[in-house]
Design an enzyme around this catalytic site. Structure first.
Site, PDB file in Angstrom:
ATOM      1  N   ASP A   1       0.784  -1.242   0.000  1.00 25.19           N
ATOM      2  CA  ASP A   1       0.000   0.000   0.000  1.00 25.19           C
ATOM      3  C   ASP A   1       0.816   1.292   0.000  1.00 25.19           C
ATOM      4  O   ASP A   1       0.462   2.251   0.702  1.00 25.19           O
ATOM      5  CB  ASP A   1      -0.967   0.004   1.185  1.00 25.19           C
ATOM      6  CG  ASP A   1      -1.871  -1.219   1.239  1.00 25.19           C
ATOM      7  OD1 ASP A   1      -1.855  -2.013   0.283  1.00 25.19           O
ATOM      8  OD2 ASP A   1      -2.588  -1.384   2.236  1.00 25.19           O
TER       9      ASP A   1
ATOM     10  N   LYS B   1      -6.830  -5.113  -2.807  1.00 28.81           N
ATOM     11  CA  LYS B   1      -7.590  -5.522  -1.620  1.00 28.81           C
ATOM     12  C   LYS B   1      -8.544  -4.399  -1.231  1.00 28.81           C
ATOM     13  O   LYS B   1      -8.372  -3.265  -1.635  1.00 28.81           O
ATOM     14  CB  LYS B   1      -6.653  -5.895  -0.471  1.00 28.81           C
ATOM     15  CG  LYS B   1      -5.753  -4.786   0.012  1.00 28.81           C
ATOM     16  CD  LYS B   1      -4.755  -5.324   1.033  1.00 28.81           C
ATOM     17  CE  LYS B   1      -3.944  -4.237   1.672  1.00 28.81           C
ATOM     18  NZ  LYS B   1      -4.693  -3.254   2.422  1.00 28.81           N
TER      19      LYS B   1
ATOM     20  N   CYS C   1      -2.109  -2.524   8.033  1.00 32.40           N
ATOM     21  CA  CYS C   1      -1.999  -3.526   6.976  1.00 32.40           C
ATOM     22  C   CYS C   1      -0.707  -4.343   7.049  1.00 32.40           C
ATOM     23  O   CYS C   1      -0.721  -5.541   6.743  1.00 32.40           O
ATOM     24  CB  CYS C   1      -2.155  -2.866   5.612  1.00 32.40           C
ATOM     25  SG  CYS C   1      -3.805  -2.138   5.407  1.00 32.40           S
TER      26      CYS C   1
END
Length: 191
Positions: free
Chosen positions: A19, A105, A144
């Site tokens: 990310d 995701k 995450c």
């Protein structure tokens, strides 16, 4: 496990970059303090992975408008990484190789997917490539990165997290994440 020396990437390994997107970096909708500072570290690891012939996986939040995790829908976060938006793009200085495998995701509108292993098929893809050991970097350490590392351990992978390649949303959250990961068997690398 206690912090260890940095692992060198070799056959049987994979680099997981989580990310590193514009909305989590400077000026983004869900800015992580000093997130931009990890980009040179991550690029160095990507270069090392390419030289070693190690697969590079890059996850990204890929939320539909009105996602369940957004405050407007009763979730904890401001709207971020909306599919097709500038904020969902990878950091402009991130040098992902052409062969990087992108994992999307958070696309299911009704639930969050903090882990790159949550309903993405990542574990199976890693096994198909005979990967046994993972090096995880990215954003954010206390969300995450933590959840992905814990899921990687649960899936049976030797899992390393390099702190210099990650940043937490909060310092307290970062300390808690490191403690939880250590207890689960994740190898924490300081540098």
């Amino acid at each position: 496990m206690m912090p260890s020396e940095a692992m060198r990437l070799k056959a049987g390994d994979a680099l997981i970059v989580l990310d590193v997107q514009r909305d989590f970096c400077a000026g983004g909708a869900l800015e992580v303090v000093d997130a931009d500072k990890i980009v040179p570290v991550v690029n160095g690891l990507i270069e090392e992975a390419v030289v070693a012939g190690v697969p590079v996986f890059a996850s990204r939040d890929w939320h539909p408008p009105g996602h369940a995790s957004f405050r407007e829908s009763g979730g904890p976060w401001p709207a971020h990484c909306v599919q097709g938006s500038a904020g969902a793009e990878f950091h402009s200085d991130l040098r992902l190789p052409e062969r990087a495998i992108i994992i999307a995701k958070g696309a299911a509108p009704e639930r969050d997917q903090l882990s790159a292993f949550n309903a993405t098929g990542l574990a199976d893809r890693l096994r198909d490539l005979n990967v046994r050991r993972l090096l995880i970097v990215g954003l954010a350490l206390d969300v995450c990165v933590r959840d992905s590392a814990l899921d990687a351990i649960a899936e049976g992978f030797e899992t390393h997290v390099r702190l210099s390649g990650s940043r937490p949303i909060t310092a307290e959250g970062g300390r808690d994440a490191v403690e939880k990961m250590c207890k689960a068997g994740v190898i924490i690398e300081e540098r």
